[in-house]
Motif scaffolding. Structure first.
Motif, PDB file in Angstrom:
ATOM      1  N   ALA A 127      -1.597  -1.519   3.466  1.00 27.99           N
ATOM      2  CA  ALA A 127      -2.501  -1.866   2.580  1.00 27.99           C
ATOM      3  C   ALA A 127      -3.697  -2.647   3.137  1.00 27.99           C
ATOM      4  N   VAL A 128      -4.628  -2.170   2.620  1.00 28.87           N
ATOM      5  CA  VAL A 128      -6.048  -2.655   3.087  1.00 28.87           C
ATOM      6  C   VAL A 128      -6.960  -2.784   1.775  1.00 28.87           C
ATOM      7  N   VAL A 129      -8.221  -3.495   1.716  1.00 22.55           N
ATOM      8  CA  VAL A 129      -9.176  -3.376   0.813  1.00 22.55           C
ATOM      9  C   VAL A 129     -10.226  -2.841   1.557  1.00 22.55           C
ATOM     10  N   GLU A 130     -10.638  -1.771   0.851  1.00 23.68           N
ATOM     11  CA  GLU A 130     -11.694  -0.817   1.086  1.00 23.68           C
ATOM     12  C   GLU A 130     -13.152  -1.707   1.131  1.00 23.68           C
ATOM     13  N   GLY A 131     -13.474  -1.758   2.466  1.00 27.91           N
ATOM     14  CA  GLY A 131     -14.803  -2.905   2.834  1.00 27.91           C
ATOM     15  C   GLY A 131     -16.027  -2.555   1.777  1.00 27.91           C
ATOM     16  N   ARG A 132     -16.231  -1.465   1.299  1.00 30.20           N
ATOM     17  CA  ARG A 132     -17.620  -1.515   0.523  1.00 30.20           C
ATOM     18  C   ARG A 132     -17.471  -1.801  -0.774  1.00 30.20           C
ATOM     19  N   TRP A 144      -9.081   9.320  10.492  1.00 27.58           N
ATOM     20  CA  TRP A 144      -9.729   9.891   9.329  1.00 27.58           C
ATOM     21  C   TRP A 144     -10.641   8.544   8.557  1.00 27.58           C
ATOM     22  N   TRP A 145     -12.042   9.177   8.441  1.00 28.16           N
ATOM     23  CA  TRP A 145     -12.562   8.141   7.294  1.00 28.16           C
ATOM     24  C   TRP A 145     -12.428   8.254   6.164  1.00 28.16           C
ATOM     25  N   ILE A 146     -12.084   6.994   5.253  1.00 30.33           N
ATOM     26  CA  ILE A 146     -11.663   7.116   3.744  1.00 30.33           C
ATOM     27  C   ILE A 146     -12.579   6.471   2.841  1.00 30.33           C
ATOM     28  N   SER A 147     -13.098   7.012   2.038  1.00 28.07           N
ATOM     29  CA  SER A 147     -14.276   6.555   1.040  1.00 28.07           C
ATOM     30  C   SER A 147     -13.572   6.812  -0.216  1.00 28.07           C
ATOM     31  N   PRO A 148     -12.829   5.749  -1.123  1.00 29.46           N
ATOM     32  CA  PRO A 148     -12.636   6.084  -2.553  1.00 29.46           C
ATOM     33  C   PRO A 148     -13.663   7.011  -3.519  1.00 29.46           C
ATOM     34  N   ALA A 149     -14.937   6.588  -3.181  1.00 27.19           N
ATOM     35  CA  ALA A 149     -16.025   7.190  -3.860  1.00 27.19           C
ATOM     36  C   ALA A 149     -16.274   8.769  -3.308  1.00 27.19           C
ATOM     37  N   ARG A 150     -16.031   8.941  -2.028  1.00 27.15           N
ATOM     38  CA  ARG A 150     -16.339  10.345  -1.500  1.00 27.15           C
ATOM     39  C   ARG A 150     -15.274  10.957  -1.143  1.00 27.15           C
ATOM     40  N   GLY A 151     -14.133  10.385  -0.608  1.00 27.37           N
ATOM     41  CA  GLY A 151     -13.022  11.041  -0.299  1.00 27.37           C
ATOM     42  C   GLY A 151     -12.447  10.832   1.197  1.00 27.37           C
ATOM     43  N   ILE A 152     -11.818  12.027   1.820  1.00 31.28           N
ATOM     44  CA  ILE A 152     -11.294  11.547   3.064  1.00 31.28           C
ATOM     45  C   ILE A 152     -11.980  12.603   4.097  1.00 31.28           C
ATOM     46  N   PHE A 153     -12.342  12.074   5.465  1.00 31.45           N
ATOM     47  CA  PHE A 153     -12.894  13.059   6.368  1.00 31.45           C
ATOM     48  C   PHE A 153     -12.465  12.877   7.567  1.00 31.45           C
ATOM     49  N   ASP A 185     -14.483  -3.083  -2.531  1.00 31.93           N
ATOM     50  CA  ASP A 185     -13.278  -3.734  -2.643  1.00 31.93           C
ATOM     51  C   ASP A 185     -12.246  -3.237  -3.431  1.00 31.93           C
ATOM     52  N   ARG A 186     -11.577  -1.940  -3.149  1.00 33.74           N
ATOM     53  CA  ARG A 186     -10.618  -1.455  -3.597  1.00 33.74           C
ATOM     54  C   ARG A 186      -9.434  -1.421  -2.806  1.00 33.74           C
ATOM     55  N   LEU A 187      -8.481  -1.601  -3.351  1.00 27.80           N
ATOM     56  CA  LEU A 187      -7.181  -1.589  -2.704  1.00 27.80           C
ATOM     57  C   LEU A 187      -6.725   0.006  -2.394  1.00 27.80           C
ATOM     58  N   GLY A 235      -8.091   0.559 -10.875  1.00 31.74           N
ATOM     59  CA  GLY A 235      -7.971  -0.255 -11.883  1.00 31.74           C
ATOM     60  C   GLY A 235      -7.109  -0.175 -12.934  1.00 31.74           C
ATOM     61  N   GLU A 236      -6.560   1.184 -12.944  1.00 33.73           N
ATOM     62  CA  GLU A 236      -5.523   1.752 -14.114  1.00 33.73           C
ATOM     63  C   GLU A 236      -4.225   2.203 -13.262  1.00 33.73           C
ATOM     64  N   MET A 237      -4.385   2.815 -12.432  1.00 35.19           N
ATOM     65  CA  MET A 237      -3.238   3.254 -11.603  1.00 35.19           C
ATOM     66  C   MET A 237      -3.577   3.889 -10.432  1.00 35.19           C
ATOM     67  N   TRP A 238      -2.572   4.368  -9.527  1.00 31.61           N
ATOM     68  CA  TRP A 238      -2.784   4.655  -8.208  1.00 31.61           C
ATOM     69  C   TRP A 238      -3.247   6.350  -8.281  1.00 31.61           C
ATOM     70  N   THR A 239      -4.387   6.444  -7.345  1.00 33.95           N
ATOM     71  CA  THR A 239      -5.227   7.780  -7.377  1.00 33.95           C
ATOM     72  C   THR A 239      -4.991   8.354  -5.922  1.00 33.95           C
ATOM     73  N   ARG A 240      -4.895   9.471  -6.199  1.00 31.84           N
ATOM     74  CA  ARG A 240      -4.699  10.380  -4.599  1.00 31.84           C
ATOM     75  C   ARG A 240      -6.170  10.738  -4.158  1.00 31.84           C
ATOM     76  N   PHE A 241      -6.328  10.925  -2.979  1.00 26.21           N
ATOM     77  CA  PHE A 241      -7.293  11.540  -2.210  1.00 26.21           C
ATOM     78  C   PHE A 241      -6.732  12.801  -2.054  1.00 26.21           C
ATOM     79  N   GLU A 242      -8.150  14.026  -2.127  1.00 24.91           N
ATOM     80  CA  GLU A 242      -7.774  15.596  -2.172  1.00 24.91           C
ATOM     81  C   GLU A 242      -8.122  15.810  -0.648  1.00 24.91           C
ATOM     82  N   ASP A 243      -7.513  16.763  -0.452  1.00 23.96           N
ATOM     83  CA  ASP A 243      -7.604  17.634   1.123  1.00 23.96           C
ATOM     84  C   ASP A 243      -6.944  16.344   2.248  1.00 23.96           C
ATOM     85  N   GLN A 244      -5.859  15.866   1.906  1.00 24.88           N
ATOM     86  CA  GLN A 244      -5.082  15.174   2.697  1.00 24.88           C
ATOM     87  C   GLN A 244      -4.129  16.026   3.619  1.00 24.88           C
ATOM     88  N   VAL A 245      -4.182  15.947   4.837  1.00 21.59           N
ATOM     89  CA  VAL A 245      -3.601  16.731   5.764  1.00 21.59           C
ATOM     90  C   VAL A 245      -2.849  15.848   6.723  1.00 21.59           C
TER      91      VAL A 245
END
Length: 345
Positions: A108-113, A164-173, A115-117, A131-141
């Motif tokens: 577990a980490v807190v996303e730097g930009r 992989w670079w992870i951004s809740p706002a943009r996705g996983i790359f 402040d999301r878990l 804020g309400e539920m766990w949300t998956r990232f698309e295109d995970q491999v």
């Protein structure tokens, strides 16, 4: 407002059953700090502390685990005598009603930009709390095995050694190349970690353990079954192994070579040392801490009883491992401030 105490006992029981969800899970934060004497800040000690969820007080934790540190009795630190600098925060997911880590999440980490878990669950997928539920990232491999916040960015490592670079706002790359096949297959996903270097580099650290996790007889392990509830639905988790606590034989460290753009084994960490705690991993400058050995990795092996552990140090130059035999042993002084100075938070 209705008085819930007047509801029938049977109905209250049904409500309680439905409360056992992800809403019971909260963040739990521990902090690694550097403590130095105000009169001399050239060297210091590394301490770990957290905030109690109820009374908001601080307590000192064992250096490389999540358990209370009972070596010192003092509960205050005099800021006129000491300087305290935060070095590295760490997070675990914990039940709100039970002060224990939730085993459905392995990192577990807190996303730097924002402040999301962000967590990696036992199904090897990464999710974030919206804020309400766990949300998956698309295109995970691939199977993800580690998370890190490095220089304000969140990165994940998969079992093939791809970052992989992870951004809740943009996705996983994808970020960087994969380990070569021989290296990737030489270590179980559970024994592979990401460490951020002091100069901005990212390292992959393989923990070499006694035996081979892949070849173990799983019938000898204990298992539990859980369900993760997220924005897609309920995901039943497969068996999770437990009861196997291998002894660490050494480490191998890899870094991307600037010329070949491939992962290469690192033979020296220079003046740095890695700290491999049970809930986080990071780099320190050895010369800034009492007794800290440069070009070394501090770690602990888990035991059957979680509170039983020994601090050890692996020397990358000769491959030797030293186990702590006394609190004032030179190479472990960084974790144990002198008692007479009452250095406890």
């Amino acid at each position: 407002m209705a008085d819930w105490s007047n509801l029938p006992t049977e109905l209250l029981g049904l409500i309680a059953l439905h409360l056992l969800s992800v809403l019971d899970i909260i963040r739990f934060r521990a902090i690694f700090s550097r403590v130095t004497l105000s009169s001399s800040s050239s060297k210091g000690w590394l301490i770990k502390h957290d905030a109690e969820l109820i009374d908001k007080t601080f307590r000192l934790l064992s250096p490389l685990s999540r358990f209370p540190f009972r070596l010192f009795r003092c509960r205050k630190i005099n800021l006129l005598k000491f300087n305290v600098t935060e070095i590295h925060p760490t997070y675990i997911v914990q039940k709100q009603r039970k002060k224990q880590a939730d085993k459905r999440f392995i990192r577990a980490v807190v996303e730097g930009r924002n402040d999301r878990l962000v967590v990696i669950c036992c199904d090897r997928k990464v999710r974030y709390w919206n804020g309400e539920m766990w949300t998956r990232f698309e295109d995970q491999v691939g199977e993800l095995c580690d998370l890190i916040v490095h220089q304000g960015m969140t990165y994940a490592l998969d079992s093939r050694g791809i970052i992989w670079w992870i951004s809740p706002a943009r996705g996983i790359f994808r970020y960087g190349p994969a380990l070569n096949d021989d290296i990737a297959k030489s270590c179980s996903w559970r024994d592979r970690s990401l460490v951020g270097g002091s100069c901005g580099d990212l390292y992959i650290v393989d923990r070499i353990v006694e035996g081979n996790r892949r070849e173990m007889n799983f019938a000898t392990f204990s298992f539990f079954s859980k369900v993760i509830r997220d924005d897609v639905g309920n995901t039943p988790l497969e068996r999770e192994e437990g009861g196997f606590y291998p002894r660490t034989l050494g480490f191998k460290v890899y870094k991307i070579d600037d010329d070949s753009c491939q992962w290469e084994e690192v033979k020296s960490l220079g003046g740095n040392a890695f700290v491999m705690a049970t809930d986080t991993r990071f780099s320190v400058v050895a010369s800034e801490y009492y007794g800290c050995l440069e070009n070394s990795i501090y770690f602990t092996d888990e035991h059957k009883r979680a509170k039983d552990y020994e601090i050890k140090v692996f020397k990358l130059d000769d491959g030797s491992i030293t186990t702590m035999s006394g609190y004032y042993q030179d190479c472990f002084q960084m974790f144990f401030p002198n008692r007479r100075w009452n250095v406890v938070v």
